[in-house]
Design an enzyme around this catalytic site. Structure first.
Site, PDB file in Angstrom:
ATOM      1  N   TYR A  92      -8.077  -1.171  22.810  1.00 61.05           N
ATOM      2  CA  TYR A  92      -8.476   0.165  23.208  1.00 61.05           C
ATOM      3  C   TYR A  92      -9.708   0.013  24.072  1.00 61.05           C
ATOM      4  O   TYR A  92     -10.662  -0.683  23.664  1.00 61.05           O
ATOM      5  CB  TYR A  92      -8.950   0.972  22.008  1.00 61.05           C
ATOM      6  CG  TYR A  92      -7.960   1.581  21.074  1.00 61.05           C
ATOM      7  CD1 TYR A  92      -6.848   2.276  21.515  1.00 61.05           C
ATOM      8  CD2 TYR A  92      -8.200   1.521  19.705  1.00 61.05           C
ATOM      9  CE1 TYR A  92      -5.988   2.884  20.611  1.00 61.05           C
ATOM     10  CE2 TYR A  92      -7.345   2.126  18.799  1.00 61.05           C
ATOM     11  CZ  TYR A  92      -6.236   2.801  19.257  1.00 61.05           C
ATOM     12  OH  TYR A  92      -5.409   3.409  18.369  1.00 61.05           O
ATOM     13  N   ASN A 137      -8.952   7.427  18.628  1.00 61.70           N
ATOM     14  CA  ASN A 137      -9.130   7.438  17.165  1.00 61.70           C
ATOM     15  C   ASN A 137      -9.992   6.243  16.728  1.00 61.70           C
ATOM     16  O   ASN A 137     -11.205   6.325  16.824  1.00 61.70           O
ATOM     17  CB  ASN A 137      -7.784   7.480  16.440  1.00 61.70           C
ATOM     18  CG  ASN A 137      -7.914   8.226  15.117  1.00 61.70           C
ATOM     19  OD1 ASN A 137      -8.304   9.386  15.133  1.00 61.70           O
ATOM     20  ND2 ASN A 137      -7.643   7.582  13.998  1.00 61.70           N
ATOM     21  N   ALA A 138      -9.387   5.161  16.223  1.00 65.13           N
ATOM     22  CA  ALA A 138     -10.095   3.887  16.019  1.00 65.13           C
ATOM     23  C   ALA A 138     -11.288   3.956  15.068  1.00 65.13           C
ATOM     24  O   ALA A 138     -12.159   3.093  15.116  1.00 65.13           O
ATOM     25  CB  ALA A 138     -10.546   3.308  17.372  1.00 65.13           C
ATOM     26  N   GLU A 139     -11.352   4.991  14.234  1.00 66.52           N
ATOM     27  CA  GLU A 139     -12.497   5.136  13.313  1.00 66.52           C
ATOM     28  C   GLU A 139     -13.812   5.064  14.086  1.00 66.52           C
ATOM     29  O   GLU A 139     -14.825   4.572  13.590  1.00 66.52           O
ATOM     30  CB  GLU A 139     -12.467   4.081  12.184  1.00 66.52           C
ATOM     31  CG  GLU A 139     -11.362   4.269  11.189  1.00 66.52           C
ATOM     32  CD  GLU A 139     -10.001   3.848  11.726  1.00 66.52           C
ATOM     33  OE1 GLU A 139      -9.138   4.739  11.850  1.00 66.52           O
ATOM     34  OE2 GLU A 139      -9.811   2.665  12.029  1.00 66.52           O
ATOM     35  N   ASN A 197      -2.939   8.345  22.317  1.00 68.94           N
ATOM     36  CA  ASN A 197      -2.879   7.524  21.112  1.00 68.94           C
ATOM     37  C   ASN A 197      -2.411   8.329  19.918  1.00 68.94           C
ATOM     38  O   ASN A 197      -3.011   9.358  19.605  1.00 68.94           O
ATOM     39  CB  ASN A 197      -4.264   6.954  20.794  1.00 68.94           C
ATOM     40  CG  ASN A 197      -4.220   6.038  19.604  1.00 68.94           C
ATOM     41  OD1 ASN A 197      -3.658   4.947  19.686  1.00 68.94           O
ATOM     42  ND2 ASN A 197      -4.752   6.486  18.494  1.00 68.94           N
ATOM     43  N   GLU A 198      -1.373   7.846  19.289  1.00 63.36           N
ATOM     44  CA  GLU A 198      -0.811   8.525  18.115  1.00 63.36           C
ATOM     45  C   GLU A 198      -0.735  10.031  18.366  1.00 63.36           C
ATOM     46  O   GLU A 198      -1.086  10.838  17.516  1.00 63.36           O
ATOM     47  CB  GLU A 198      -1.609   8.187  16.846  1.00 63.36           C
ATOM     48  CG  GLU A 198      -1.449   6.718  16.482  1.00 63.36           C
ATOM     49  CD  GLU A 198      -1.930   6.355  15.078  1.00 63.36           C
ATOM     50  OE1 GLU A 198      -2.725   7.107  14.513  1.00 63.36           O
ATOM     51  OE2 GLU A 198      -1.479   5.302  14.568  1.00 63.36           O
ATOM     52  N   TYR A 266       1.222   1.755   8.658  1.00 62.71           N
ATOM     53  CA  TYR A 266       0.230   1.202   7.731  1.00 62.71           C
ATOM     54  C   TYR A 266       0.796   1.350   6.322  1.00 62.71           C
ATOM     55  O   TYR A 266       0.417   2.245   5.585  1.00 62.71           O
ATOM     56  CB  TYR A 266      -1.106   1.938   7.868  1.00 62.71           C
ATOM     57  CG  TYR A 266      -1.762   1.654   9.198  1.00 62.71           C
ATOM     58  CD1 TYR A 266      -2.753   0.694   9.316  1.00 62.71           C
ATOM     59  CD2 TYR A 266      -1.343   2.315  10.356  1.00 62.71           C
ATOM     60  CE1 TYR A 266      -3.338   0.404  10.536  1.00 62.71           C
ATOM     61  CE2 TYR A 266      -1.914   2.020  11.585  1.00 62.71           C
ATOM     62  CZ  TYR A 266      -2.912   1.068  11.672  1.00 62.71           C
ATOM     63  OH  TYR A 266      -3.471   0.777  12.886  1.00 62.71           O
ATOM     64  N   GLU A 309       1.057  -0.567  16.614  1.00 65.53           N
ATOM     65  CA  GLU A 309       0.074  -0.894  15.586  1.00 65.53           C
ATOM     66  C   GLU A 309       0.835  -1.167  14.301  1.00 65.53           C
ATOM     67  O   GLU A 309       1.635  -0.339  13.851  1.00 65.53           O
ATOM     68  CB  GLU A 309      -0.885   0.278  15.317  1.00 65.53           C
ATOM     69  CG  GLU A 309      -1.824   0.562  16.456  1.00 65.53           C
ATOM     70  CD  GLU A 309      -2.737   1.763  16.172  1.00 65.53           C
ATOM     71  OE1 GLU A 309      -3.060   2.029  15.009  1.00 65.53           O
ATOM     72  OE2 GLU A 309      -3.100   2.433  17.159  1.00 65.53           O
ATOM     73  N   TYR A 374     -12.463  -4.886   8.675  1.00 69.53           N
ATOM     74  CA  TYR A 374     -11.061  -4.459   8.580  1.00 69.53           C
ATOM     75  C   TYR A 374     -10.201  -5.452   7.789  1.00 69.53           C
ATOM     76  O   TYR A 374      -8.982  -5.433   7.868  1.00 69.53           O
ATOM     77  CB  TYR A 374     -10.464  -4.230   9.989  1.00 69.53           C
ATOM     78  CG  TYR A 374      -9.519  -3.047  10.028  1.00 69.53           C
ATOM     79  CD1 TYR A 374      -9.968  -1.775  10.364  1.00 69.53           C
ATOM     80  CD2 TYR A 374      -8.179  -3.199   9.689  1.00 69.53           C
ATOM     81  CE1 TYR A 374      -9.114  -0.687  10.367  1.00 69.53           C
ATOM     82  CE2 TYR A 374      -7.317  -2.107   9.693  1.00 69.53           C
ATOM     83  CZ  TYR A 374      -7.785  -0.860  10.037  1.00 69.53           C
ATOM     84  OH  TYR A 374      -6.928   0.219  10.036  1.00 69.53           O
TER      85      TYR A 374
END
Ligand SMILES: *[C@@H]1O[C@H](CO)[C@@H](O)[C@H](O)[C@H]1NC(C)=O
Length: 997
Positions: A92, A137-139, A197-198, A266, A309, A374
């Site tokens: 990203y 997103n990506a936290e 993204n998503e 996930y 992902e 992670y």
């Protein structure tokens, strides 16, 4: 259980290709080959991606350059990715990181220049999947949106609103232009370009296919922009789950479709705070797999099974355990789930994350602590361990098993085995007849030790294997892939119950590496072979050769070690798991290496073989190389080797140095909260009037003026608010919002009023603070100081949730006369472009640059004792400098270790600065993270380092912090971390900082 859809599937094909029949034979050609109409270098079909007509298994891992802001270390990460057998990586980019304000784009300063990623990819031979967002997103704070976008001035975002469109265009255009210079169509390495993204928003209702015109129009704008700016590689998307069915052309012809739609998964829940895993975001049931095969057959039959992902670990929430939760997604998880995907016929997947890195500065969203380790295969401190090695075992296999890129799922179930607790998925390549049997516990949550035999179809007929007394075993949360008719060079395995690790052809001699869990048996048959012998037995037992099936079957048991068999001139290496972990097949050469902790690469020139890599312990080194090799260097130094009778070269590598770090002493301190006193002068340029009486933010202010920090240009971390009032008042009610784990403290005329200490679930907190124990001036104006923390903006639809004071009300008073506000020095002006706009918060010490190298703290108070202490509720700033003189030819990794002496209250918040980089937020009242890895480059290993700590004591008890550091590992390495000392990454203090008092 995955139902087979062969009938439906054939029906679909016959409808699509009206006149074609769908017998097994023409299944080889019946799937349409697609390209995006812009190039024919990247193509794809039902089976896989193809590059230049070669099918590839895309095994990729995600890594965020902006989570490791030292470009020289990107090589370290990518060499490790390559060494593990991956064929690609994805990243990203982060709009926020590149756009400090709405008129500046920085793709050139320090780590903001992303071109080294593309250059390294080409040098190392890794394909790239580029994921520019604009939302990621990506936290990360606001999901990667620049925070100036979160005020409401640009609408609600992620739609076709012109204000938003005009905002993303410059960034997205630049990403497209940069990527356009590095496309595989021009001999470079970018293979696809992800749009948004998503963003599974194509439908208002998927059931009756009611399109979401706004979302479609947004996607079309992004796609058009990418194409206009030179993107010729396929556009891709990633559905957040298997229900949104967005952007795939097999599902509908609605607008906004991408070339290749994929789905993210996930299966174990993406956070390691298991208490928040529920039915909406993935219930946590250990080792429970998810069926993907039917989904792809039903909704994306003409596309490869693509997972942009797939779970590579889980992020560290504030309240989660120190170090994350590697046990939930560790080596066993990698072993089982990645093989599961292969059994589901997936041929393109990217692990999120392969390397997580660090949420330094203010880049995190509220959900995650400073660490973004992670639980990835490559840890935050860049070390590798069992999860990396376990992933490597499979990635090397997928890289060498070309036939895996084109398979049909023939069947699945327990009928393949003689143990009702074990099932298999049979994949078969329709053109070569190679078979792959992926075996699992029927209930993958079960970790029992199951022995079984497997029924396989081979070119020599149906067999049940092993057939000479041994068993196949799934011991614990494990899976095995048994191959049949597996070609390696001119040779062929009829079958093998030991897993294929990799193979190489050396001087025309096929060398095949097989592995088993330590102590297990294996059985394989080499087609057409007649005679076998043991060339070396290290840990082997029960080796037998049996002539059968038109070839030679070998059986063995392998405990700790590597054994070598020779079968009709073919070399077969038998490794147990531990030896397989340290077995390497450096790409771009044909050599195979066993022994070191890491082999990064190898190159052959004439008779000289140069191998590069890392060792952490003394080790033997065994190399299988062409006969022409007469001398070997390891990291540039010649090593003595002897030739074994089976043709390998053996040598030894001696242990790396042990490193002792100097103590962190000679701290000096100074108070960093003058703003609490009524006579503090806030007329300087650091301060602005908070005087808006209206806002475009969707949250209507409860009281005025609007005290949302972002609309005054202060977006990051700690802000200071000074509210003035005249005459008497008996209390104040404050409602402050800063994201989970935030906190705030208030002072009146210099005296502490109260605090909200925070917890890992509260995003806002309202307190009424009585003025009973503080002085209220009746003749001059009173100043209320509110300091609040901000753990980042929320993601997705929460990005606009304001940060600041939502409600400020005085009791028994005529009210506030006005408010002043300070935050990051210079606001959006990006005073420190190298470290970037999210590095600094608004504390006095940060504004004037006390965290930066080169500031002279000589007049400060010397700290006595080892702890850094603050008395009373205030903010203390601490500095020291320490010189490092670490050895060259080593990769050394260092972490800071923060702690709270038992005599201290926990109610404080601390920031750690290393050479000006905010590399940790320590929050002992809420969080559990105490170790903070800091990379070389941020640290200078051959010079002076400035360490600074800000301690904000939220209670009258004050607070103490202990600051230490430690070596995570010191590896003898071709990566010389002493040399990663680019001073331009660590700009020093300048006088202009003094203006921000
Ligand atoms: C940037 O934002 C300011 C307001 O903060 C506005 O006046 C200006 O027009 C914006 N510039 C662009 C290029 O949108």
């Amino acid at each position: 259980m995955a139902g087979l859809r062969r009938i439906l599937h054939s029906l679909w094909i016959s409808l699509f290709f009206l006149c074609l029949s769908s017998t097994a034979e023409d299944s080889v050609t019946q799937w349409p080959l697609h390209n995006d109409g812009y190039n024919k270098v990247v193509e794809w079909d039902h089976y896989s991606f193809q590059i230049d007509t070669q099918r590839i298994f895309v095994f990729s891992g995600e890594f965020h350059y902006w989570r490791i802001p030292v470009p020289d270390l990107w090589r370290d990460i990518l060499e490790k990715v390559k060494a593990a057998g991956f064929t690609a990586f994805s990243f990203y980019s982060n709009w926020a990181y590149h756009a400090p304000n709405n008129e500046t784009l920085d793709f050139s300063t320090g780590a903001h220049d992303i071109t080294p990623l593309f250059e390294l990819a080409k040098e190392l031979g890794l394909y790239i999947i580029v994921r520019p967002g604009p939302y990621i997103n990506a936290e990360t704070t606001a999901g990667g949106f620049p925070l100036w976008l979160t005020t409401g001035d640009y609408g609600s975002l992620r739609n076709n609103d012109t204000r938003y469109t005009n905002a993303w265009k410059p960034y997205f255009t630049e990403m497209s232009k940069i990527t356009s210079r590095y496309q595989v169509t021009d001999g470079e390495n970018a293979i696809c370009y992800q749009i948004e993204n998503e963003y599974g928003d194509q439908w208002i209702s998927t059931t009756d296919k009611t399109p979401n015109e706004t979302a479609i129009s947004y996607m079309e704008l992004l796609e058009e922009n990418a194409r206009q700016n030179g993107i010729r590689i396929p556009l891709t998307s990633n559905d957040p789950n298997m229900n949104s069915h967005s952007w795939g052309s097999d599902f509908s012809n609605e607008g906004g479709n991408v070339d290749i739609a994929g789905v993210d998964s996930y299966p174990s829940c993406w956070t390691c705070d298991l208490s928040v895993c529920d039915s909406t975001n993935g219930a946590y049931v250990a080792y429970q797999v998810v069926d993907y095969y039917d989904y792809f057959q039903d909704y994306q039959p003409t596309l490869p099974e693509f997972m942009p992902e797939f779970q590579g670990g889980s992020y560290n929430p504030w309240g989660g355990p120190e170090g994350g939760c590697p046990d939930d997604t560790g080596a066993d998880f990698a072993n089982l789930f990645y093989r599961w995907n292969i059994g589901q016929r997936v041929t393109a997947m990217s692990l999120y994350m392969i390397f997580g890195g660090t949420n330094w500065g203010g880049i995190a969203a509220p959900v995650t602590a400073s660490s973004y380790d992670y639980s990835s295969p490559i840890s935050e401190d860049r070390s590798i361990g069992s999860k990396y090695y376990e992933t490597k075992l499979l990635a090397l296999f997928t890289r060498s098993a070309k036939d895996l890129t084109m398979t049909d799922l023939i069947g699945n179930g327990t009928q393949y085995t003689d143990n009702s607790a074990v099932r298999a998925y049979e994949l078969r390549n329709p053109s070569t007849n190679a078979g792959f049997y992926a075996t699992f516990h029927v209930n993958t949550s079960s970790g029992t030790n199951e022995a079984f035999h497997l029924k396989v179809d081979t070119s020599a007929g149906s067999l049940t294997v092993p057939s000479h007394g041994g068993v196949l075993r799934l011991n614990g949360h494990q899976s095995k892939i048994v191959v049949t008719d597996f070609t390696f060079g001119s040779a062929k395995l009829l079958y093998s119950t030991a897993e294929v690790l990799t193979f190489s052809i050396l001087d025309g001699v096929p060398t095949l590496a097989l592995w088993v869990p330590t102590g297990e048996s294996g059985e394989f048959n080499i087609h057409g072979a007649k005679k076998g012998s043991i060339k070396s037995c290290q840990g082997c037992s029960k080796v037998k050769f049996i002539k059968e099936h038109g070839g030679l079957t070998a059986t063995f048991t392998q405990s700790y070690g590597m054994s070598v068999l020779e079968i009709d001139g073919i070399r077969v290496l038998l490794l147990d798991r531990t030896y397989a972990y340290e077995f390497w097949a450096p790409a771009l050469t044909t050599i195979l290496v066993q022994g070191p902790y890491l082999v990064r690469g190898a190159s052959l020139s004439g008779s000289k073989l140069a191998v590069t890599g890392d060792i952490v312990n003394s080790t033997t080194l065994e190399i299988f190389a062409p006969k022409a090799v007469k001398s070997v260097t390891w990291n540039g130094k010649e090593i003595s080797t002897r030739q074994t009778e089976y043709g390998s070269l053996k040598g030894s590598l001696s242990s790396s140095k042990s490193i002792t770090l100097p103590k962190l002493t000679s701290w000096k301190s100074k108070d960093s909260l003058p703003e609490r006193f009524a006579d503090y002068d806030d007329s300087g340029i650091a301060w602005v009037d908070a005087d808006h009486m209206t806002t475009l933010n969707p949250r209507t202010p409860t009281t005025l003026p609007v005290l949302y920090a972002d609309e005054y240009g202060f977006h990051n971390g700690i802000r200071l608010w000074r509210g003035y009032f005249n005459g008497s008042a008996s209390a104040v009610n404050l409602n402050v919002q800063g994201g989970t784990a935030f906190g705030w403290t208030a002072w009146l005329n210099g005296e502490h009023l109260g605090s909200f200490y925070g917890n890992d679930s509260a995003e806002q907190a309202s307190l009424t603070l009585p003025f009973t124990n503080v002085t209220v001036h009746t003749t001059k104006s009173n100043v209320l100081l509110v300091v609040h923390d901000d753990t980042g903006h929320d993601e997705t639809t929460g990005a606009l949730n304001p940060r600041g004071i939502l409600d400020a009300t005085l009791t028994d008073s005529t009210g506030f006369t006005h408010w002043r506000l300070a935050g990051t020095a210079g606001g959006e002006s990006n005073l420190d472009p190298v470290r970037g706009v999210y590095n600094e918060d608004g504390l006095y010490g940060e504004r004037v640059g006390w965290h930066l190298p080169g500031y002279k703290e000589s007049s400060w108070t010397s700290v006595k004792g080892s702890a850094l202490s603050v008395s009373g509720a205030t903010v203390g700033f601490f500095r020291t400098t320490v010189s490092l003189d670490l050895p060259s030819d080593h990769d050394i990794s260092i972490s800071f270790v923060l702690g709270t002496p038992s005599s201290s209250a926990l109610t404080y918040r601390a920031q750690l600065f290393v050479n000006g980089y905010q590399y940790g937020r320590f929050n002992p009242y809420i969080g559990n993270q105490v170790e903070f890895p800091v990379p070389p480059g941020v640290l200078d290993y051959s010079g002076e380092n400035t360490i600074a700590v800000a301690v904000w004591a939220q209670s009258k008890e004050g607070g103490s912090i202990s600051v230490d550091w430690k070596v995570n590992y010191a590896a003898g390495s071709s990566l010389n971390t002493r040399q990663i000392n680019e001073a331009s990454l660590r700009p020093v203090w300048t006088e202009k900082r003094l203006k921000y008092v």
